[in-house]
Write an enzyme that holds these catalytic residues in place. Structure first.
Site, short mmCIF file in Angstrom:
data_model
loop_
_atom_site.label_atom_id
_atom_site.label_comp_id
_atom_site.label_asym_id
_atom_site.label_seq_id
_atom_site.Cartn_x
_atom_site.Cartn_y
_atom_site.Cartn_z
N TYR A 343 -29.37 -5.77 -9.99
CA TYR A 343 -29.08 -6.22 -8.63
C TYR A 343 -29.90 -5.40 -7.65
CZ TYR A 343 -26.00 -2.34 -9.64
OH TYR A 343 -25.52 -1.14 -10.08
N SER A 356 -21.04 9.86 -6.86
CA SER A 356 -21.82 9.08 -7.82
C SER A 356 -21.91 7.62 -7.43
CB SER A 356 -21.24 9.21 -9.23
OG SER A 356 -19.91 8.74 -9.27
N GLY A 357 -21.20 7.20 -6.37
CA GLY A 357 -21.47 5.90 -5.80
C GLY A 357 -20.37 4.87 -5.81
N HIS A 361 -16.22 -1.97 -0.40
CA HIS A 361 -17.25 -2.58 0.45
C HIS A 361 -17.13 -4.11 0.41
CE1 HIS A 361 -19.68 -3.96 -2.98
NE2 HIS A 361 -19.62 -2.73 -3.50
N HIS A 377 -19.57 -3.44 -10.61
CA HIS A 377 -20.11 -2.34 -11.40
C HIS A 377 -19.36 -1.04 -11.11
CE1 HIS A 377 -23.41 -5.26 -11.78
NE2 HIS A 377 -23.72 -4.62 -12.90
N CYS A 379 -17.30 -0.54 -8.05
CA CYS A 379 -16.79 -0.51 -6.69
C CYS A 379 -15.60 -1.45 -6.53
CB CYS A 379 -17.87 -0.89 -5.69
SG CYS A 379 -19.12 0.39 -5.44
#
Length: 487
Positions: A343, A356-357, A361, A377, A379
């Site tokens: 993506y 780490s993300g 959102h 993935h 989130c």
């Protein structure tokens, strides 16, 4: 893709080093622990004298014989070198133990301007007292001496002096940087204290930790520091901070002797506030995200979380920052552009949960799965309207908790703030001030932080890279610039 250095308002501030200070490895002496305890001398056998002896408390000053005080500068009111030994003697005192031909010293109390006593020893004959630990630089001192004449008449003398300022000394300083930056945060925001040098020894850690002060209005109840690393401490209450509280963090470290020529440096006081108590509960079993403000449900939203191989972490997380726009790409974790998992998307209304993300959102591309299936993935994905509402109604320091999932548990440290996932007794074990053998204490010789769970590095798969756009709020003193969002 790499990105430039980003300044976040939640990052801990770095206090400027004072003039003539040199940074170096921290070395403390065991005397420091005694220097911060209430002890000074004993009237017999050369032992320590008890601070605040009854003879000193019962008498007015300027009674009895005048003692000789050393060093000479102290007799003139100072300032004296803080590394010098303070001495008290009576010129006409007893020639030896058991003599009754002259006056003798019965008690000595030496305290700095914050009331911290200095340890010392009194000779067996009561004719001489000396300090046994160095003094704090740049501090006023009060010396009180109790005496007894040969006929038993008590006396007391009081003397004041100052020590030389830190700026006038060629010394090396330990710097402490407190976080977060001033502002308003959620009730889950921990305090951080970053040291310029690491400290491994428990007693030496206690000397530094003892100088740190945290005050909350209204009161937050019991709280404690935790040594995350040799050079990093976190502080949190047993429960979340009170809503709409004023919190002050300070340190009485400036000038404190730390051994081998090292002294504590000045620490800038930190003031910050909490807002309302905002908590978001992501129930992965029902795929709903429920937001409460001050205990009242204000919104429940359908969501999606991490699919197989990219499961969202379970547990409590503290919002680290808010980013109105993040570019998320799979290539940063090795996903090939030819893979079906790849993506490259512009993502909006993102609240960061881990370094780490992991984010909450907007995910309009998967809206058909929200409330039905996990397809991200890692989130937490919401539709655009709900994501914007969430973004606008939370702040750095608010709590997001995920339950009912199949992912690993959120680590306590190293990937944001997982502090609240640790039970209170285990948290207390991370403090160097927990007495040996007390509930929550570690085994002798154990690292206080050895039970903590940390992320060894960026999570894979699932970590991705961001280009900055509208970033707000970074508040983790242990952050290592692993700014890779997941989708």
């Amino acid at each position: 893709m790499s990105h430039g250095k980003v300044s976040f308002p939640g990052a801990p501030r770095r206090a400027p080093a004072p003039r003539r200070a040199r940074r170096r490895a921290l070395i403390l002496v065991p005397l420091l622990a005694c220097a911060l305890a209430a002890c000074t001398g004993s009237p017999a056998g050369g032992g320590p004298v008890g601070a605040g002896g009854s003879a000193l408390n019962a008498l007015t000053a300027d009674a009895g014989p005048e003692p000789t005080i050393g060093p000479a500068a102290a007799r003139g009111g100072g300032p004296i070198d803080p590394s010098e030994t303070v001495t008290v003697s009576l010129p006409d005192a007893n020639a030896g133990a058991g003599s009754d031909t002259g006056p003798r010293i019965t008690d000595v109390v030496l305290e700095d301007e914050l009331g911290r006593p200095v340890p010392g020893r009194l000779s067996a004959g009561g004719d001489r007292w000396r300090s046994t630990a160095p003094l704090v630089a740049g501090s006023g001192y009060t010396l009180r001496v109790a005496t007894e004449a040969a006929d038993g008449t008590p006396g007391r003398r009081e003397h004041t002096f100052r020590t030389r300022d830190l700026a006038d000394l060629d010394t090396e300083l330990l710097e402490v940087t407190l976080g977060p930056s001033p502002g308003t945060y959620g009730v889950g925001q921990p305090i951080t204290a970053k040291l310029s040098e690491g400290i491994a020894d428990r007693d030496r850690r206690a000397a530094v930790e003892r100088a740190l002060r945290v005050e909350s209005r209204p009161a937050a109840g019991e709280g404690s520091w935790y040594w995350v690393e040799d050079d990093l401490l976190h502080y949190r209450p047993r429960e979340y901070w009170p809503a709409n509280a004023e919190i002050t963090v300070s340190a009485d470290l400036a000038g404190v002797p730390l051994g081998e020529g090292l002294r504590g440096g000045p620490v800038e006081e930190l003031r910050w506030r909490t807002g309302d108590r905002v908590e978001a509960l992501g129930d992965i079993s029902s795929l709903t995200l429920t937001v409460r403000r001050n205990g009242e449900v204000v919104r429940t939203m359908p969501m999606t979380t991490g699919k197989e191989g990219f499961r969202t972490r379970n547990g409590k997380k503290v919002i680290l920052g808010r980013e109105s726009h993040v570019r998320m790409r799979g290539s940063s974790i090795g996903i090939s552009p030819t893979s079906s998992e790849y993506y490259d998307l512009d993502v909006y209304w993102a609240a960061r949960l881990t370094w780490s993300g992991e984010y909450v959102h907007g995910a309009p591309w998967s809206v058909g799965y929200h409330g039905r299936d996990n397809v991200s993935h890692g989130c937490t994905g919401l539709n655009t309207e709900n994501a914007r509402w969430f973004f606008e109604n939370v702040r750095v320091g608010d709590i997001v908790e995920h339950v009912g999932g199949e992912g690993v548990d959120m680590p306590h440290f190293g990937n944001g703030f997982g502090d609240w996932n640790m039970d209170w007794e285990e948290w207390r074990r991370g403090s160097a001030l927990v007495p040996a053998g007390a509930p929550g204490d570690t085994e002798p010789g154990a690292d206080p932080g050895s039970g903590a769970v940390t992320d060894a590095g960026p999570q894979a798969p699932g970590a991705m890279e961001a280009e900055d756009a509208g970033r707000e709020g970074r508040n983790d003193g242990s952050e290592r610039a692993r700014l890779r969002p997941v989708l």
